[in-house]
Design a protein around this motif. Sequence first.
Motif, PDB file in Angstrom:
ATOM      1  N   SER A  69      -5.651  -7.565 -11.613  1.00 33.66           N
ATOM      2  CA  SER A  69      -5.210  -6.450 -10.762  1.00 33.66           C
ATOM      3  C   SER A  69      -4.706  -6.981  -9.430  1.00 33.66           C
ATOM      4  O   SER A  69      -5.293  -7.902  -8.870  1.00 33.66           O
ATOM      5  CB  SER A  69      -6.371  -5.508 -10.485  1.00 33.66           C
ATOM      6  N   PRO A  70      -3.659  -6.365  -8.902  1.00 32.54           N
ATOM      7  CA  PRO A  70      -3.209  -6.780  -7.566  1.00 32.54           C
ATOM      8  C   PRO A  70      -4.216  -6.324  -6.515  1.00 32.54           C
ATOM      9  O   PRO A  70      -4.901  -5.318  -6.711  1.00 32.54           O
ATOM     10  CB  PRO A  70      -1.881  -6.035  -7.402  1.00 32.54           C
ATOM     11  N   THR A  71      -4.304  -7.057  -5.426  1.00 30.64           N
ATOM     12  CA  THR A  71      -5.195  -6.636  -4.338  1.00 30.64           C
ATOM     13  C   THR A  71      -4.521  -5.505  -3.567  1.00 30.64           C
ATOM     14  O   THR A  71      -3.298  -5.305  -3.677  1.00 30.64           O
ATOM     15  CB  THR A  71      -5.446  -7.796  -3.354  1.00 30.64           C
ATOM     16  N   ALA A  72      -5.328  -4.818  -2.746  1.00 28.86           N
ATOM     17  CA  ALA A  72      -4.757  -3.724  -1.936  1.00 28.86           C
ATOM     18  C   ALA A  72      -3.636  -4.269  -1.060  1.00 28.86           C
ATOM     19  O   ALA A  72      -2.586  -3.635  -0.888  1.00 28.86           O
ATOM     20  CB  ALA A  72      -5.861  -3.107  -1.085  1.00 28.86           C
ATOM     21  N   LYS A  73      -3.819  -5.478  -0.542  1.00 29.31           N
ATOM     22  CA  LYS A  73      -2.805  -6.063   0.347  1.00 29.31           C
ATOM     23  C   LYS A  73      -1.501  -6.325  -0.428  1.00 29.31           C
ATOM     24  O   LYS A  73      -0.400  -6.091   0.083  1.00 29.31           O
ATOM     25  CB  LYS A  73      -3.370  -7.367   0.903  1.00 29.31           C
ATOM     26  N   GLU A  74      -1.648  -6.820  -1.646  1.00 21.64           N
ATOM     27  CA  GLU A  74      -0.443  -7.091  -2.447  1.00 21.64           C
ATOM     28  C   GLU A  74       0.296  -5.788  -2.766  1.00 21.64           C
ATOM     29  O   GLU A  74       1.519  -5.720  -2.729  1.00 21.64           O
ATOM     30  CB  GLU A  74      -0.830  -7.844  -3.726  1.00 21.64           C
ATOM     31  N   ALA A 127      -1.139   2.365  -8.517  1.00 19.82           N
ATOM     32  CA  ALA A 127       0.108   3.102  -8.287  1.00 19.82           C
ATOM     33  C   ALA A 127      -0.100   4.125  -7.178  1.00 19.82           C
ATOM     34  O   ALA A 127       0.743   4.281  -6.282  1.00 19.82           O
ATOM     35  CB  ALA A 127       0.546   3.784  -9.579  1.00 19.82           C
ATOM     36  N   ALA A 128      -1.251   4.837  -7.218  1.00 15.94           N
ATOM     37  CA  ALA A 128      -1.515   5.852  -6.189  1.00 15.94           C
ATOM     38  C   ALA A 128      -1.573   5.204  -4.818  1.00 15.94           C
ATOM     39  O   ALA A 128      -1.024   5.711  -3.847  1.00 15.94           O
ATOM     40  CB  ALA A 128      -2.823   6.580  -6.504  1.00 15.94           C
ATOM     41  N   ARG A 129      -2.191   4.024  -4.749  1.00 22.64           N
ATOM     42  CA  ARG A 129      -2.261   3.331  -3.456  1.00 22.64           C
ATOM     43  C   ARG A 129      -0.853   2.937  -2.987  1.00 22.64           C
ATOM     44  O   ARG A 129      -0.520   3.045  -1.810  1.00 22.64           O
ATOM     45  CB  ARG A 129      -3.148   2.094  -3.560  1.00 22.64           C
TER      46      ARG A 129
END
Length: 483
Positions: free
Chosen positions: A382-387, A414-416
């Motif tokens: 999973s990508p990090t929030a920063k990515e 996606a929502a983020r």
Amino acid sequence: MTALQHVKLGTYYVVNLPDPDDFAFWRERARALVQCDVPPDRVAWVEPGATGSLFSHGERRMPVPDDPDRPVRASKRYLSLARNAALHSDPDRFALLYRLLWRLQSNPRMMEDKADADVRRIEELDKAVRRDAHKMHAFVRFRMVEERDEEGQPHEHYVAWFEPDHHILRREAGFFVRRFASMRWSILTPAGTLHWDGEVLREGPPAQRGDAPQGDPAEDLWRKYYASIFNPARLKIGAMLKEMPKKYWKNMPETALIPELVAGAQRRESAMVAAGELEFAERPETLDAIDKAIHACRQCPIGSLDNQAVMGEGPLGAVLMIVGEQPGDQEDLAGRPFVGPAGQVLDAGLEEAGIDRRRAYVTNAVKHFKYVQRGKRRLHQSPTAKEIDTCRWWQEAERAIVKPKLVLALGASAARGLLGKTVSIAKARGEPIPLDDGSELWVTAHPSYLLRLDGPAREEQQRLFAADLAAVKERLDQMAEAP
Ligand code: URA
């Protein structure tokens, strides 16, 4: 003949390799030599064009194994290291590979001996070749040349000059074909050339640096783009030199900026800290421009993996935009979103809800596939929030061009990407969330999440997923009816 007899009789074999990267040929000869008990010091491996070799004239008759089916031991680890090491420029590499293969016959666990000099050497060669391939993926820079076809029609041809340290050109061709499938390009190197016309890959003779164009107007754009994505907060000169050795600089337009960028880094860093955000260049204004730019994006580490950016697809002006997390393994290979197992779940759900995927614009919050390599498999990470936040720039640019009225986010990443903050799917689903551009966001689970469940939990999530898609369909119908 036994090994001893070969030695006693002074028999010596010379194997002339047709190409310096022909592992299959080497392997076939090595197999036969092992089956005939020919010890390593009785074989010379000669590359094409080898000078100063005592043996560079004609292959000494190869021994014929009595039993061509006699098993030859080669562990998986050995083979995977050998395939890479065979591409190294060290003239002794084939002798090393044969010595290891010979020794493996009596000591099948030899590859586990980290202190063994031959094992250490093959590991070094493997590492150097992998590093060279990585550099090639990251640092090949195409320059545009305008050409005319037989009918006099102009077309763009992209040409790059690159100097690999090892014999990797042919092996890496597939990477560039996949990544730049729709472009007409050539990669020129001192050892040979590759030419792709959009359909067929051809090989050509060695080239010289002067055969490649030295610069074109696109470089200004490239430089501008690089200057804008350069993150002074991350500047580490030592690490940068390690990752981007100076020998590659001369082929990369953006490196002309490095001294200037380094000098300005301190100033820009303070400005960024004050602004609390990253700066980017002007937002691309066409989907094609986004497509080109995401292929060059290295703003986060995912773009530097061995993958290709996957652009969204669908009609301009689509009322519905569907956003996933990031391309998966199959999407990365195909260069298209949602074509793998998650795509099948999505397609089935859309069909059941009566939503035509072909009329939707389908894309991802993160444009490159993030994975860890496990043997031959690439496992999703999973990508990090920063990515996700970093990649948001591209998704917003797509949204500004496509102008959907309804955006459907599949899953939390996606929502983020759409909201810039983390939301719970359970809480966010079922109701529209207004977005800044006047469109509305609907959130549902990611299809891969359904695939990971089974039994009643899966049935329940499938029911919720179907209900979310049915609500989206109803809203789309209302939008279609509204004046
Ligand atoms: N999962 C996603 O989020 N996107 C794809 O394109 C494929 C799988």
